[in-house]
Design an enzyme around this catalytic site. Structure first.
Site, short mmCIF file in Angstrom:
data_model
loop_
_atom_site.label_atom_id
_atom_site.label_comp_id
_atom_site.label_asym_id
_atom_site.label_seq_id
_atom_site.Cartn_x
_atom_site.Cartn_y
_atom_site.Cartn_z
N ARG A 298 -25.66 -3.95 5.05
CA ARG A 298 -25.36 -5.16 4.99
C ARG A 298 -25.92 -6.02 6.14
O ARG A 298 -26.25 -7.31 5.94
CB ARG A 298 -23.68 -5.31 5.43
CG ARG A 298 -22.98 -5.14 4.11
CD ARG A 298 -22.99 -6.52 3.16
NE ARG A 298 -22.74 -5.96 1.83
CZ ARG A 298 -21.38 -6.02 1.39
NH1 ARG A 298 -20.29 -6.47 2.23
NH2 ARG A 298 -21.24 -6.07 0.11
N GLU B 184 -20.04 -6.78 8.55
CA GLU B 184 -20.95 -5.91 9.31
C GLU B 184 -22.02 -7.15 9.83
O GLU B 184 -22.82 -6.64 10.93
CB GLU B 184 -21.36 -4.97 8.25
CG GLU B 184 -20.79 -3.79 8.04
CD GLU B 184 -19.75 -4.13 7.02
OE1 GLU B 184 -19.96 -5.14 6.35
OE2 GLU B 184 -18.88 -3.18 6.90
N LYS C 296 0.94 -1.17 0.16
CA LYS C 296 -0.05 0.04 -0.02
C LYS C 296 0.85 1.41 0.16
O LYS C 296 1.81 1.47 0.83
CB LYS C 296 -0.79 0.14 1.30
CG LYS C 296 -2.31 -0.19 0.71
CD LYS C 296 -3.21 -0.10 2.03
CE LYS C 296 -4.66 0.45 1.63
NZ LYS C 296 -5.72 0.02 2.72
C1 LIG Z 1 -19.24 -3.48 3.41
C2 LIG Z 1 -18.12 -2.37 3.38
N1 LIG Z 1 -17.54 -2.11 4.57
C3 LIG Z 1 -16.72 -1.23 4.75
C4 LIG Z 1 -16.20 -0.71 3.95
C5 LIG Z 1 -15.05 0.46 3.85
N2 LIG Z 1 -13.83 0.10 3.40
C6 LIG Z 1 -13.43 0.56 1.99
S1 LIG Z 1 -11.91 -0.05 1.54
C7 LIG Z 1 -11.76 -0.66 2.89
C8 LIG Z 1 -10.69 -1.57 3.06
C9 LIG Z 1 -10.60 -2.72 2.03
O1 LIG Z 1 -9.55 -3.67 2.31
P1 LIG Z 1 -8.86 -4.37 1.25
O2 LIG Z 1 -10.06 -5.11 0.29
O3 LIG Z 1 -7.90 -5.21 1.66
O4 LIG Z 1 -8.40 -3.27 -0.13
P2 LIG Z 1 -7.04 -2.39 -0.13
O5 LIG Z 1 -7.59 -1.10 0.50
O6 LIG Z 1 -6.09 -2.86 0.98
O7 LIG Z 1 -6.81 -2.19 -1.40
C10 LIG Z 1 -12.88 -0.58 3.76
C11 LIG Z 1 -13.15 -1.55 4.92
C12 LIG Z 1 -16.82 -0.77 2.70
N3 LIG Z 1 -16.28 -0.18 1.51
N4 LIG Z 1 -17.57 -1.63 2.37
#
Ligand SMILES: Cc1ncc(C[n+]2csc(CCOP(=O)(O)OP(=O)(O)O)c2C)c(N)n1
Length: 626
Positions: free
Chosen positions: A398, A370, A282
């Site tokens: 969700r 969630e 990242k």
């Molecule tokens: C259902 C839901 N819960 C929470 C989020 C908030 N959110 C956006 S990006 C993220 C992290 C995602 O992590 P990852 O899939 O590992 O992707 P990265 O950012 O590391 O590329 C979260 C928790 C979301 N978008 N959707």
């Protein structure tokens, strides 16, 4: 002097002839553009910088004018946007008329779905792959999903199905060991183990046979050799998704073009479900984001001078509703040891990180889960705790069934802090918290509260924990207005009248009360004198107050930062009907059904008529003085 490669990329077709070295140069140019643009407008910086190389390699190898590419969440699609003809719109990222921060099919046919919530990519990609299979097209489908999102129930449901239906689905696991915060849970621990295993890339017998029928590429040959060597040493664990029917490869270095392009070219030809594990970093290429990826996940505008990064002060809000809520929770938790807090992968965003520091044994980050968060709260409540779930209104959607089955139906004391309720600004339609009142209002036993000021917020939270029912307290992504509007103590289902006037009444829910007060103050100068009440509760509605307002005024306007359909105003109308009041006097102001696109929250509120000027305008009209 060699010009910028990016200037010659009008569509992904222009990537086809580039050498590996040029792909690397192009990636560096894209990183610079992303960093500059996020510096100007804010946005998801760390995740996007991490997948630039992966994105460039994907568009170099695949032809996504025919093949399908689905991004999970979609917050990491900036390089994809830049490469698919949207460079100029990208420069106005997340601003009115500029590119959305998420995939958006109305912007480009290269975006398959409008997304913003985590975990759906495998299911939607599998649907596409099954449709292609049925049509016999041979078109390939790839989903890119992060290690955080892979742990969502939805993603695992997709993997479970994909493993048995024989569709050509390539799942690319973008493993950077981070969700927004470090990825939590047993799956994360497992992936870390796999990540540090030298190229598990091991292929089971049937896969090797299948590959034997293919002209074998050098990358897979190497992977098989690694497998054989590893087998000899018997140190390579089987990948859990192999047991679910996936052919698993990796981990490969997501910043090495030779490896990325080589492996993509080979897995592209494989039939059936394939999982490719890619390691990325990242924030790659921008030291501040690589060092602190959590802080740079969703970045505010910033400037960089001589390696020093300065965040735009105007946009950092020290007096946010989020902070006020967690301040109040921390105070309560000191006196009441039953209080525990739960977040679904949003410890920073919900402010609960501070609670976790204060009370580490009473804090649970469950990952992007969630449904689990709410059901877990049900269990903790049943066990005598007082769980408080800090969650964005949009993500609470969700958990709708758990809100009913595991909380409402059981009559359990669970408190939801529904953050980012209402219009959210630059994230746009995927993230607005516009529906929580509508989907919670009918659930038996739920109390729905919305504070207008800090005092109401603290009073509501105290009452929620004390009364021991199911509560949701909603507040927006905004600053808390200074001071308190009313000294009247919070009581369940009771509104507070903030000022009185004979010409009409504004019954404002939550943070809209501040705008209603300002509108009333402006209208004073025009000879229109209004009553303003802070409704405080969307359920139960203060029917006594509604009756008084209807009796004493020519009209009553119910105001909410929420969808007008099924929201607070609808509840006021129902209360009026139940009491036999003249419902024709009651009017509603909220957000209509048309999608509210990305912009500043202030502009969105103004467009919906929910700012002081919009409320004043509506009041003038209701007074017959437009
Ligand atoms: C259902 C839901 N819960 C929470 C989020 C908030 N959110 C956006 S990006 C993220 C992290 C995602 O992590 P990852 O899939 O590992 O992707 P990265 O950012 O590391 O590329 C979260 C928790 C979301 N978008 N959707």
């Amino acid at each position: 002097m060699a010009g910028r490669l990016l200037d010659n990329i009008r569509s992904p077709a222009d990537l086809k002839g580039l050498s590996l070295e040029d792909l690397g140069r192009l990636a560096a140019e894209i990183r610079a553009l992303i960093t500059e643009t996020v510096g100007t407008h804010g946005g998801h910086l760390a995740s996007n910088l991490g997948v630039v190389d992966l994105t460039v390699a994907l568009h170099h190898v695949f032809d996504f004018s025919k093949d399908h590419l689905v991004w999970d969440v979609g917050h990491q699609c900036y390089a994809h946007k830049i490469l698919t003809g949207r460079r100029e719109a990208f420069r106005r990222l997340r601003t009115a008329g500029g590119a959305s921060g998420f995939p958006c099919p109305s912007e480009s046919p290269y975006d398959e779905f409008r997304t913003g919530h985590a975990g759906a990519s495998i299911s939607t990609a599998l649907g596409l792959a099954l449709a292609e299979k049925a049509a016999g097209t041979g078109v390939r489908t790839a989903a890119v999903i992060g290690d955080g999102a892979l742990a969502t129930g939805l993603a695992l449901e997709g993997m479970n199905h994909a493993g048995v239906v024989g569709a050509n689905l390539l799942v690319i696991l973008n493993d950077n060991q981070m969700s927004i915060s470090p990825t939590v849970g047993a799956l994360a621990r497992y992936l870390t183990r796999m990540r540090t295993t030298p190229a598990y890339g091991h292929l089971k017998q049937d896969v090797r046979e299948a590959l034997g029928r293919l002209p074998m590429g050098p990358r897979l040959t190497q992977a098989i050799h690694t497998f054989k060597d590893a087998l000899k040493e018997a140190v390579v664990p089987e990948h859990m998704f192999e047991h679910l029917g996936f052919r698993c490869f990796g981990p490969i270095d997501g910043h090495d073009f030779e490896e990325l392009v080589g492996v993509f070219e080979e897995v592209r030809r494989l039939d059936g479900p394939v999982l490719l594990h890619v390691r990325t970093q990242k924030g790659h290429g921008f030291a501040p984001a690589a060092e602190k990826p959590e802080a740079w996940h969703s970045a505010k505008p910033f400037t960089e001078r001589n390696g020093q990064v300065v965040t735009d002060e105007e946009t950092s809000a020290p007096d946010h509703w989020t902070e006020a809520a967690i301040d109040a929770l921390i105070v309560l938790a000191k006196a009441d040891e039953r209080i525990v807090a739960i977040t679904a992968a949003m410890p920073e965003g919900t402010g609960l990180l501070r609670f976790g520091r204060e009370y580490p044994g009473r804090f649970f980050d469950v990952g992007i889960c969630e449904q689990h968060a709410v059901a877990l709260a049900g269990g903790l409540a049943k066990g005598g705790r007082r769980p408080v779930v800090g969650i964005y209104s949009t993500f609470l959607q969700r958990a709708y069934d758990q809100l009913f089955q595991e909380v409402s139906l059981q009559g359990l004391p669970v408190v939801l802090l529904a953050d980012r309720a209402g219009l959210v600004g630059s994230d746009g339609p995927t993230h607005h918290g516009l529906y929580d009142i509508a989907y919670l209002r009918h659930l038996p036993g739920f109390v729905l509260a919305a504070p207008a000021d800090r005092g109401e917020l603290a009073g509501m939270l105290r009452l929620a924990v004390q009364t021991g029912g199911a509560w949701a307290i909603r507040y927006p992504r905004d600053r808390v207005p200074p001071g308190n509007f009313s000294a009247e103590a919070v009581a369940v289902g009771r509104a507070a009248v903030l000022r009185s006037g004979p010409d009409g009444a504004l019954l404002a829910l939550g943070a809209t009360a501040a705008a209603a007060m300002e509108a009333a103050a402006r209208l004073d100068g025009e000879g229109i004198r209004l009553t303003v009440a802070s409704a405080r509760f969307a359920k139960p509605v203060d029917a006594e107050c509604v009756a008084r307002l209807v009796a004493d005024h020519p009209w009553v306007l119910a105001i909410e930062d929420h969808a007008v359909a099924g929201g607070f105003g609808s509840a006021v109308l129902e209360a009026a009907e139940a009491r036999g009041l003249d419902a024709r006097k009651i009017h509603r102001l909220g957000v209509g059904e048309d999608l509210v696109e990305h912009d500043t929250r202030a502009a969105q509120l103004a467009a919906a008529g929910l700012d002081a000027e919009g409320i004043a305008r509506r009041a003038r009209t209701l007074c017959g003085k437009p």
